[in-house]
Design a protein around this motif. Structure first.
Motif, PDB file in Angstrom:
ATOM      1  N   SER A 165      20.739 -47.666  -8.539  1.00  0.00           N
ATOM      2  CA  SER A 165      19.182 -48.002  -8.270  1.00  0.00           C
ATOM      3  C   SER A 165      18.992 -46.470  -7.595  1.00  0.00           C
ATOM      4  O   SER A 165      17.877 -46.035  -7.817  1.00  0.00           O
ATOM      5  CB  SER A 165      18.917 -49.087  -7.313  1.00  0.00           C
ATOM      6  OG  SER A 165      19.223 -50.073  -7.926  1.00  0.00           O
ATOM      7  N   MET A 181      12.508 -51.765  -0.356  1.00  0.00           N
ATOM      8  CA  MET A 181      13.572 -51.591  -1.291  1.00  0.00           C
ATOM      9  C   MET A 181      14.886 -51.994  -0.473  1.00  0.00           C
ATOM     10  O   MET A 181      15.691 -52.306  -1.201  1.00  0.00           O
ATOM     11  CB  MET A 181      13.597 -50.020  -1.824  1.00  0.00           C
ATOM     12  CG  MET A 181      12.607 -49.692  -2.493  1.00  0.00           C
ATOM     13  SD  MET A 181      12.282 -50.881  -4.217  1.00  0.00           S
ATOM     14  CE  MET A 181      13.919 -50.417  -4.794  1.00  0.00           C
ATOM     15  N   PRO A 214       8.893 -53.447  -9.869  1.00  0.00           N
ATOM     16  CA  PRO A 214      10.075 -53.473  -8.957  1.00  0.00           C
ATOM     17  C   PRO A 214      10.557 -54.732  -8.409  1.00  0.00           C
ATOM     18  O   PRO A 214      11.525 -55.094  -8.344  1.00  0.00           O
ATOM     19  CB  PRO A 214       9.743 -52.415  -7.980  1.00  0.00           C
ATOM     20  CG  PRO A 214       8.878 -51.303  -8.540  1.00  0.00           C
ATOM     21  CD  PRO A 214       7.768 -52.456  -9.420  1.00  0.00           C
ATOM     22  N   GLU A 236      13.644 -50.018 -12.394  1.00  0.00           N
ATOM     23  CA  GLU A 236      13.837 -49.328 -11.369  1.00  0.00           C
ATOM     24  C   GLU A 236      14.907 -50.360 -10.472  1.00  0.00           C
ATOM     25  O   GLU A 236      15.661 -49.848  -9.684  1.00  0.00           O
ATOM     26  CB  GLU A 236      12.826 -48.732 -10.533  1.00  0.00           C
ATOM     27  CG  GLU A 236      13.038 -48.240  -9.306  1.00  0.00           C
ATOM     28  CD  GLU A 236      11.673 -47.628  -8.499  1.00  0.00           C
ATOM     29  OE1 GLU A 236      11.656 -47.140  -7.306  1.00  0.00           O
ATOM     30  OE2 GLU A 236      10.555 -47.648  -9.292  1.00  0.00           O
ATOM     31  N   THR A 237      14.490 -51.509 -10.484  1.00  0.00           N
ATOM     32  CA  THR A 237      15.185 -52.412  -9.698  1.00  0.00           C
ATOM     33  C   THR A 237      16.020 -53.386 -10.217  1.00  0.00           C
ATOM     34  O   THR A 237      16.485 -54.556  -9.815  1.00  0.00           O
ATOM     35  CB  THR A 237      14.302 -53.151  -8.528  1.00  0.00           C
ATOM     36  OG1 THR A 237      13.196 -53.726  -9.483  1.00  0.00           O
ATOM     37  CG2 THR A 237      13.834 -52.155  -7.671  1.00  0.00           C
TER      38      THR A 237
END
Length: 496
Positions: A58, A291, A154, A33-34
């Protein structure tokens, strides 16, 4: 439709083995995801794209998960556990292989969407198996370990990518994951057993495009806000975001209508439970802030401070490890102290760290960045584990699938929105500083400070919501008729 399969009676050792397979597989797919954020500067140069465009590697991953997760609740009703696992890993492996060979940026972006589709199936599959196999008195402890994986994977993505980028091309990010994921797929298909009984279930097809178009337009519009070339866009970003918000509103209205006569894609009666709604709001704000920070830090360390990809990765590893090591301890504290005494200090520490990040300049010591990142990760650990564990505990069993679907979907939307907002603000303020005569490094440092400033504001809102958290009441006991319906729902519907 597959024939029904009764849930098998498994030994404790076999239950542990099944959950371990699913947890490790989920960790591998969520790590991606990251994993791209550290490669953004290199991809911007190689594909000649802007920071906002590269950030979509992303954002698209998270947005795809947000769109797919509600549908997986219906999908997992109709297939066996092994079939769902096989499909999830096949999609993920296909996307990973395509990304490794991508000749152009649009192909790489499409590969990320395919990867995310597989990840979106894995997460609800893991939650479903947990709820089926783990006794109620043990679910809190096991849920703590799973939320640890959801949070830490993540967090470690940027660190892992930094190390791999130092060893070779950005394609190594996918080539290194491919054999690990392949081995997990083969091992999982050999060891997994079918859980529950697949059954046919209706799906409201108009709700699917409404959700996809609404969330997509909303995040796409947010990504354009503050960008230097926003005025040249065919459709102004504010109009796109507004259209997305309207479509999301229509989606919610349709779900409320379906609740009266049919089966909604997402049952919004979960939001009538105060503790769940507060937990949902706190989770969304926290993921937006987290995030955003994960996106900005690699850009700052590489393009402002001049660190290599390897140095950046090593600098970010302690934060991810901090969140991982604290997870089990926070789980024990949660059993003793409850959620309120943990989430408020965690939210305050998070907001403080984001505020200090907003004061960084071109000469800030990387060691100070390391210390702040570790403190930020610790604050998040004190927020995520209690919220994930307690948020669903107030719902009656027949609403659990819908509650977990809403949590999973909005978690991804919030993370995507946080990423889009901070990148857009950073891009816009960098361009403004450059127009005022600042050199490239100074202009970028200014833009990053603005990005962290937005994160600090989100962090302050997180503190306010954390103050509303109370010790959750016991879930309501269903009547005899409702209990029969709940039993059917737990088989025919899948928590996402």
């Amino acid at each position: 439709m597959h024939p029904p399969h009764a849930a098998p009676a498994l030994s404790p050792a076999r239950v542990t083995a099944v959950l371990r397979i699913l947890v490790l597989s989920t960790f591998v797919v969520l790590l991606n995801e990251t994993i791209m954020v550290n490669a953004i500067p290199r991809l911007m140069r190689e594909f000649e794209v802007t920071a906002a465009a590269a950030g979509w590697l992303s954002t698209a991953f998270m947005l795809t998960m947000a769109v797919v997760i509600p549908v997986t609740g219906w999908f997992l009703q109709r297939v066996t556990t092994r079939t769902a696992f096989g499909l999830a890993m096949t999609l993920f492996l296909t996307g990973t292989a395509l990304a490794a060979a991508a000749p152009a940026f649009p192909v790489l972006l499409a590969a990320r969407v395919i990867q995310a589709s597989g990840t979106a199936v894995m997460m609800p599959l893991l939650m479903t198996t947990l709820m089926t196999l783990v006794p109620p008195q043990d679910r809190g402890r096991v849920m703590g370990n799973i939320t640890l994986v959801i949070s830490v994977a993540p967090a470690l993505g940027p660190a892992v990518s930094g190390v791999l980028l130092q060893l070779g091309t950005w394609r190594l990010l996918f080539l290194a994951v491919l054999p690990i994921a392949g081995a997990m797929a083969v091992f999982g298909l050999r060891k997994l057993v079918n859980i529950g009984e697949p059954q046919a279930g209706p799906i409201d097809w108009p709700s699917v495009p409404l959700a996809a178009a609404g969330f997509g337009a909303l995040v796409y519009g947010l990504s354009g806000l503050g960008a230097g070339d926003a005025a040249k866009a065919l459709v102004p970003p504010p109009a796109t975001a507004l259209a997305g918000a309207v479509l999301v509103g229509l989606f919610a209205w349709r779900q409320l209508t379906l609740q009266r006569s049919s089966t909604p894609l997402l049952d919004l009666r979960t939001l009538t439970f105060r503790h769940f709604s507060v937990a949902l709001g706190l989770m969304c704000l926290s993921f937006m802030a987290l995030m955003g920070a994960f996106i900005l830090l690699p850009i700052y360390l590489q393009d402002v401070r001049g660190l290599t990809s390897l140095q950046t990765g090593l600098l970010l590893i302690p934060g991810g490890l901090t969140m991982g090591l604290l997870g089990p301890q926070v789980g024990k504290l949660y059993d003793r102290l409850g959620a309120p005494r943990l989430v408020v200090p965690g939210a305050v520490l998070t907001a403080l760290c984001l505020g200090l990040f907003a004061l960084m300049g071109a000469q800030t010591s990387p060691w100070l960045v390391l210390a702040l990142h570790v403190a930020l990760s610790a604050g998040m650990a004190f927020v995520f584990t209690p919220i994930f564990t307690s948020g669903l505990s107030v719902l009656p069993p027949h609403l659990y699938p819908h509650g977990s679907a809403i949590l999973g979907s909005l978690q991804q939307v919030a993370a995507a929105a946080g990423t889009a907002v901070v990148i857009s603000v950073m891009s816009g303020q960098t361009a403004a500083a450059a127009a005022d005569g600042a050199d490239a490094t100074g202009a970028l440092a200014t833009g990053i400070r603005w990005g962290f400033g937005v994160g600090a504001v989100i962090g302050a809102l997180t503190v306010l919501v954390a103050l509303l958290v109370r010790t959750p009441p016991a879930p309501p006991q269903p009547t005899e008729a409702e209990a029969d319906g709940a039993t059917t729902d737990k088989t025919a519907q899948t928590p996402a």
